[in-house]
Design a protein around this motif. Structure first.
Motif, PDB file in Angstrom:
ATOM      1  N   ILE A  55      25.757  94.684  15.229  1.00 22.10           N
ATOM      2  CA  ILE A  55      25.288  95.902  15.888  1.00 22.10           C
ATOM      3  C   ILE A  55      23.764  95.957  15.978  1.00 22.10           C
ATOM      4  O   ILE A  55      23.216  96.465  16.955  1.00 22.10           O
ATOM      5  N   GLU A  56      23.082  95.404  14.996  1.00 23.29           N
ATOM      6  CA  GLU A  56      21.621  95.418  15.011  1.00 23.29           C
ATOM      7  C   GLU A  56      21.046  94.626  16.188  1.00 23.29           C
ATOM      8  O   GLU A  56      19.908  94.839  16.597  1.00 23.29           O
ATOM      9  N   ASP A  57      21.829  93.689  16.732  1.00 21.02           N
ATOM     10  CA  ASP A  57      21.372  92.850  17.838  1.00 21.02           C
ATOM     11  C   ASP A  57      21.950  93.253  19.194  1.00 21.02           C
ATOM     12  O   ASP A  57      21.606  92.664  20.216  1.00 21.02           O
ATOM     13  N   LEU A  58      22.832  94.248  19.208  1.00 24.51           N
ATOM     14  CA  LEU A  58      23.414  94.702  20.475  1.00 24.51           C
ATOM     15  C   LEU A  58      22.408  95.522  21.267  1.00 24.51           C
ATOM     16  O   LEU A  58      21.568  96.209  20.692  1.00 24.51           O
ATOM     17  N   GLU A  59      22.521  95.448  22.583  1.00 24.51           N
ATOM     18  CA  GLU A  59      21.684  96.248  23.475  1.00 24.51           C
ATOM     19  C   GLU A  59      22.549  96.800  24.590  1.00 24.51           C
ATOM     20  O   GLU A  59      23.466  96.117  25.067  1.00 24.51           O
ATOM     21  N   VAL A  60      22.252  98.034  25.015  1.00 18.50           N
ATOM     22  CA  VAL A  60      22.949  98.617  26.153  1.00 18.50           C
ATOM     23  C   VAL A  60      22.745  97.696  27.357  1.00 18.50           C
ATOM     24  O   VAL A  60      21.648  97.189  27.593  1.00 18.50           O
ATOM     25  N   GLY A  61      23.827  97.428  28.075  1.00 18.10           N
ATOM     26  CA  GLY A  61      23.778  96.556  29.241  1.00 18.10           C
ATOM     27  C   GLY A  61      24.262  95.143  28.973  1.00 18.10           C
ATOM     28  O   GLY A  61      24.560  94.407  29.923  1.00 18.10           O
ATOM     29  N   MET A  62      24.329  94.718  27.695  1.00 15.49           N
ATOM     30  CA  MET A  62      24.836  93.372  27.394  1.00 15.49           C
ATOM     31  C   MET A  62      26.236  93.224  27.982  1.00 15.49           C
ATOM     32  O   MET A  62      27.055  94.136  27.898  1.00 15.49           O
ATOM     33  N   LEU A  63      26.517  92.046  28.541  1.00 18.68           N
ATOM     34  CA  LEU A  63      27.805  91.776  29.181  1.00 18.68           C
ATOM     35  C   LEU A  63      28.319  90.413  28.742  1.00 18.68           C
ATOM     36  O   LEU A  63      27.543  89.450  28.666  1.00 18.68           O
TER      37      LEU A  63
END
Length: 147
Positions: free
Chosen positions: A12-20
């Motif tokens: 979760i610390e590396d997730l970003e909105v828009g990642m696909l």
């Protein structure tokens, strides 16, 4: 045939909105038969050419939940990946998937609640340019803090 992106985990610390992330899989007669065996859903619209020809689909179709399972594979293997816990999923079936169709299952990060480790994901499956399934998933994402 299966075409997908690298498997593993995005914490979760590396997730970003828009990642696909996505995978592509051709749905085969064998896939449909195996899903019927595992699920015990032997509706003839999936398995019997003669029966299915006389339905609104005018031919055999794959189980909707077989298609939805491809979304689960993207979530569990790629985004967020290993260690993810499904909390919920909405699905809207838009068009049939037929034996031989190449399905592209896509998952995209819509929102992240770091305090609760919750991630909201837009989910969809396409055959060519046709959206055959769309929905939203909420998951509990893995975290570096809990390794």
């Amino acid at each position: 045939m299966l075409d997908n992106q690298p498997r593993g985990t995005i914490v979760i610390e590396d997730l970003e909105v828009g990642m696909l992330r996505y995978l592509q899989k051709q749905v085969t007669d064998q896939d449909i038969e195996m899903f019927a065996q595992v699920s015990t859903d032997r509706n003839p619209v999936h398995l019997d050419d003669d029966y299915a020809r006389d339905t609104i689909f005018q031919g055999r179709i794959a189980h909707g939940m077989l298609t939805a399972g491809l979304i689960s594979a993207v979530i569990g293997e790629q985004l967020p990946g290993h260690g993810t816990v499904y909390l919920g999923q909405t699905l809207k079936f838009m068009a049939p998937v037929r034996p031989g169709d190449m399905v592209r299952a896509e998952v995209q990060v819509e929102a992240i609640d770091h305090s609760r480790r919750r991630v909201t994901l837009a989910t969809r499956c396409l055959v060519g340019d046709t959206v055959v399934l769309k929905g939203e998933a909420v998951v509990l994402a893995p975290s570096r803090k809990f390794d």
